[in-house]
Design an enzyme around this catalytic site. Sequence first.
Site, mmCIF file in Angstrom:
data_model
loop_
_atom_site.group_PDB
_atom_site.id
_atom_site.type_symbol
_atom_site.label_atom_id
_atom_site.label_comp_id
_atom_site.label_asym_id
_atom_site.label_seq_id
_atom_site.Cartn_x
_atom_site.Cartn_y
_atom_site.Cartn_z
ATOM 1 N N LYS B 188 -8.265 14.176 4.467
ATOM 2 C CA LYS B 188 -6.938 14.693 4.130
ATOM 3 C C LYS B 188 -6.846 14.893 2.620
ATOM 4 O O LYS B 188 -6.767 13.935 1.857
ATOM 5 C CB LYS B 188 -5.844 13.726 4.569
ATOM 6 C CG LYS B 188 -4.466 14.279 4.271
ATOM 7 C CD LYS B 188 -3.443 13.179 4.110
ATOM 8 C CE LYS B 188 -2.206 13.695 3.394
ATOM 9 N NZ LYS B 188 -2.365 13.730 1.942
ATOM 10 N N GLY B 219 -1.378 17.889 5.241
ATOM 11 C CA GLY B 219 -0.036 17.555 5.711
ATOM 12 C C GLY B 219 0.649 16.605 4.767
ATOM 13 O O GLY B 219 0.172 16.368 3.655
ATOM 14 N N GLU B 222 3.628 11.335 6.059
ATOM 15 C CA GLU B 222 3.793 10.804 7.408
ATOM 16 C C GLU B 222 2.526 11.070 8.226
ATOM 17 O O GLU B 222 2.045 10.218 8.971
ATOM 18 C CB GLU B 222 4.993 11.488 8.052
ATOM 19 C CG GLU B 222 5.575 10.719 9.212
ATOM 20 C CD GLU B 222 6.691 11.537 9.874
ATOM 21 O OE1 GLU B 222 6.818 11.435 11.099
ATOM 22 O OE2 GLU B 222 7.393 12.282 9.156
ATOM 23 N N GLU B 262 -9.816 2.853 -4.158
ATOM 24 C CA GLU B 262 -10.009 3.242 -5.561
ATOM 25 C C GLU B 262 -8.634 3.584 -6.097
ATOM 26 O O GLU B 262 -8.094 4.649 -5.804
ATOM 27 C CB GLU B 262 -10.933 4.463 -5.669
ATOM 28 C CG GLU B 262 -12.310 4.261 -5.092
ATOM 29 C CD GLU B 262 -13.199 3.376 -5.935
ATOM 30 O OE1 GLU B 262 -12.746 2.849 -6.967
ATOM 31 O OE2 GLU B 262 -14.365 3.202 -5.542
ATOM 32 N N CYS B 296 -8.271 8.224 -13.269
ATOM 33 C CA CYS B 296 -7.875 6.836 -13.002
ATOM 34 C C CYS B 296 -8.493 5.883 -14.023
ATOM 35 O O CYS B 296 -7.915 4.865 -14.348
ATOM 36 C CB CYS B 296 -8.221 6.428 -11.582
ATOM 37 S SG CYS B 296 -9.924 6.749 -11.154
ATOM 38 N N GLU B 394 0.314 2.512 -15.413
ATOM 39 C CA GLU B 394 -0.487 3.724 -15.484
ATOM 40 C C GLU B 394 0.429 4.933 -15.668
ATOM 41 O O GLU B 394 1.354 5.150 -14.903
ATOM 42 C CB GLU B 394 -1.291 3.880 -14.188
ATOM 43 C CG GLU B 394 -2.220 5.062 -14.221
ATOM 44 C CD GLU B 394 -3.125 5.120 -12.995
ATOM 45 O OE1 GLU B 394 -2.631 4.904 -11.885
ATOM 46 O OE2 GLU B 394 -4.326 5.393 -13.163
#
Lengths: 299, 801
Positions: B188, B219, B222, B262, B296, B394
Amino acid sequence: MAVNTGGVRREARTMMTRRSVRGDAQVPWLLRAVSCLDLTTLAGDDTPGTIARLCAKAKEPIRKDILKALGFEDLKIQVGAVCVYPDRVSDCKHFIGDSAIPIAAVATGFPAGQIKHEHKLEEIRQAVADGASEIDIVIPRKLALAGEWDQLLRELQDFRKACGHAHMKTILATGELGELTRIYKASMVCMEAGADFIKTSTGKEKENANLEVSLVMCRAIRDHYQRSGIRVGFKPAGGIRTAKQALQYLVLIKETLGDEWLDPSLLRLGASTLLTDIERQLFHSAFGCYPSACEMPMP
Amino acid sequence: MEALRLDYGEAKEKVEEEMKWLERHARKFGTFVGGEFRFSPSPAFAPSVDPCTEEVLAECEQAGKEEVDQAVAAAAEAFKSWSALTGHERAKYLYAIARSMQRHHKLLAGIESLDNGKTIRESKNIDVPLAVRHFYHHAGWAQLQEQEFAGYRPLGVVACIIPWNFPLLMLSWKLAPALAMGNTVVLKPAPSTRLSAFLFCDILKEIGLPPGVVNVITGDNEMASYLVAHPAISKVAFTGSTSVGKQIRKQLAGRDVKLTMELGGKSAMIVLQDADLDACVEGCVDSIFMNQGQVCCAGSRLLVQEGVKDKLVTKLKERIERLRMGNSLDKNADMAAINNANQLRTISTFVDEGRKEGGEIFQSNLSFNPSKGYFFKPTLILGLQTCSSLSQDEIFGPVLVLHTFRTPEEACLLANNVRYGLAASIWTEKTCVAMEMAKKIRAGVVWINSHNVFDAAAGFGGCKESGFGREGGKEGIFEYLLPAWKGKVKQGKAERRDDGQEQGVGSNSKMSVSSEEFAQVDRTNKLFVGGKQVRSDSGLSVPVLSHNKELIGHVCNGSRKDIRDAVEAASSALSSWAAKPGHSRAQILYYLAENVSARARELEQRIMTMTGCSALEAKEEVNVSISRIFSFAAYADKYGGSVQETTLDGTVMAMHEAVGVVGIVCPSSHPLLSLMSLLAAALSRGNAVVIIPSERHPMIAADLYQILETSDVPPGVVNVVTGSKQPLALVLAEHRAVDSLWFFGSKDSIAKVESASADSMKRLFVEEESSRDWFTSTQETTLELLQAATHVKNVWIPHEM
């Protein structure tokens, strides 16, 4: 006037078994302890950079999310003062800005007090001129040990004058006075000389603040108040590292001097690492689990 | 001469091919399931927007539950044949993917820059090459699977949830190891960056990857939450925010779904006073302005030694003024757009907050002011301290917060003074100083004189609230495998006695014990905290019964506060224990074994009384325990790590470090052997532990106090709290200073522990009680414990002769 050592020991020990502050009831106590904290750094390696960090922590001693979770986000909580060496006062002045946190400077040849009397006076005047509104002076121990109380009174009165409008906090260095009776007498002389606070230790003696000497000093404050109507503050300092210890001092003061003294104008806790532990305990009350020390912004 | 203006002019990447590709799909994407692009009968679409122009590039379907079901079913079906292929067969597919990605390098980069908003320079030179390299490297692991991972099996269907900052690269980080080891995937992509995933699907079609091995659905949240909780999913590999990671973890508690997390970071870039400051300034550009700071592991905190702060700030400000911003396709742009409007708002809010807190905000006077697009200027903030939210949270944008420090020691303290533990970089010419700092910094990656360098051969991942698991390197491969014996029915001794209710009792066990016990002076079993036997804060004791329900003694009923004290003791003992040479830890473990051996008879009696086993069985348990301690003592200096063969001109070391404070909640089967196996593994690798012995057989731990005291185990390294297992385990699970929890219990209690651990993101090693045969020791069982006891830190050292 003689202090019965055994009696003091017993009283200090049992007082803690007779009173208990646990669980969520601790929260207001710990927040009060924070507002009475003299956030201190007295190290050879203090630099403007570390003073900047200390001052920022003084303004925001507890993480916002913790205060919010406890329902105290509107409480503008700050520490009682920042406490530094005289040479760092101007750094503090710069970083504290307009946030009304008092700056305390140690003086008179801290911690040993083994410099000339005139130099002590000059040191006080300079610290006040640089922006300190509280001066933590050390008493000349040799006078107390020799029982030269009149001379001690005179020297302290000189300090008082040199402080001018600044508060004078007198450090007895109880760990070097030998016996509780002498501590009581020295307390009385300090108050006679116009001290605003009497303080246990520099944090540099072998034996620092403990409950026994605190009890004796608080009783002296009480006696002095009853005689003169003047309220003198109390500052235990040195070796107070945990929230639990801080609570013990608060209990001792509440029981001996009353709620009036549980206020930054009459109580200060001198400590450097205590704040992190208090913040951790408040985290626990706020979120129901124990935090790791690294999650608390370091001062 | 003044007429000659030396401007760079327009140097815009041509994107005709990219547009043609979009047109080929009619700028509409559905799902990619079972090897083909599909649309649901009545699809709802969401736009994919170019962040630089806010123009709509294409529309992607907002898939629902039905599409998830189809994708998972396709993946599950494909798993049967895909996992049955030989490693070599799969290696050929991965190799083909890498080759094809290389052929379409330009197209992939163009689509990525259009869709994500990053500069074409970065997508061409960083994102795509790294992605390609990942497939090549993992083609190699597939090839070697039978030799290197013989005792392991693939997991099944893996749900991969990836973020929008490196869409194609994150796809590769997840798909390459998953596919290499024989898993199949439902991917996804993030809502704002979906296009490169579909281009990748075209590549899969081109090379003829079997249908269903990779499925892509797009999507909303949800849908994602439905996907991760799908019963046919065996693993969730997630890269994204810490808050979503926590939700996923709570959602999957007790579901026996393997996880990789991660998450966020607040990584430090540390500049020592001897560093080459010009190099540091360029390092800042790489570390915080790369990809507009949406990385990140971005070096979002600049820690500078006091003496060089002013000099560095001057240089940095001057450099920031020279950074060029532009459209993502502008080859002269150093920085392009923030990926989406939401993120732009988040960044602005943070910077406003910093201004309110009295920070000095420095931004360049760029003349770049487009009317459209999500741009944010590179920003440096001075004058904030550790308690500012900008120093703790962050930001995920091009915002650098500066702090000063006095000594390397203090720099490490500051670097560690955040919830996160992802990465750090150290800038100095003294590599020996940098190496010691690298050890002290709690993170998964440390770069020396560089930042944001990646390669498929070195694992990437963090600790604390940055998550767990590694991507890349051999360490990353294990995230997509299970030891083959796991999940299969165990046979042998574990089942034979003592799980659940007591069974038949060894007949000769009782009498010898009772006669000795009567002769003994009454013994009080306390707790063992900080090297001392202490009473419980609760002041309560609980009776302990033998296998035939006779009272054999009392143990303390430990409380929440006892756990607190034990963790405190372990935390303060940790650093010196972990820093001891492996040889010294081995000596102590051997000594421990020696002392267990000296008291073998006593321990055998205890085991018999507690479990009702025969004298022979008890003797074997003690003997195997001694042998087990020996094994892990042996490993104390034989599992230090390896050198990673990356593309860097330099050395990359994977250092196996202690995880930290480890909580061990023991199973009740084979009380001595199970406890000793776990304890010895943890101690061997330098962890400090808090043990909760099994509730049924706590006496065995109490018997160990004196053994521990006489074996030179330093105070605080081992702490034991007896009492009610479940509540104590939950205190450990929630405790933020416990870095990992090893828990053996019922399915139900595992769910509770997993849920309670979600907020602190601690590593877990959980297992249903009695699913393990403690007597068996194989390469896989040993390696599993060693892996649980270590944390892989990759340290990157460039060569600079």
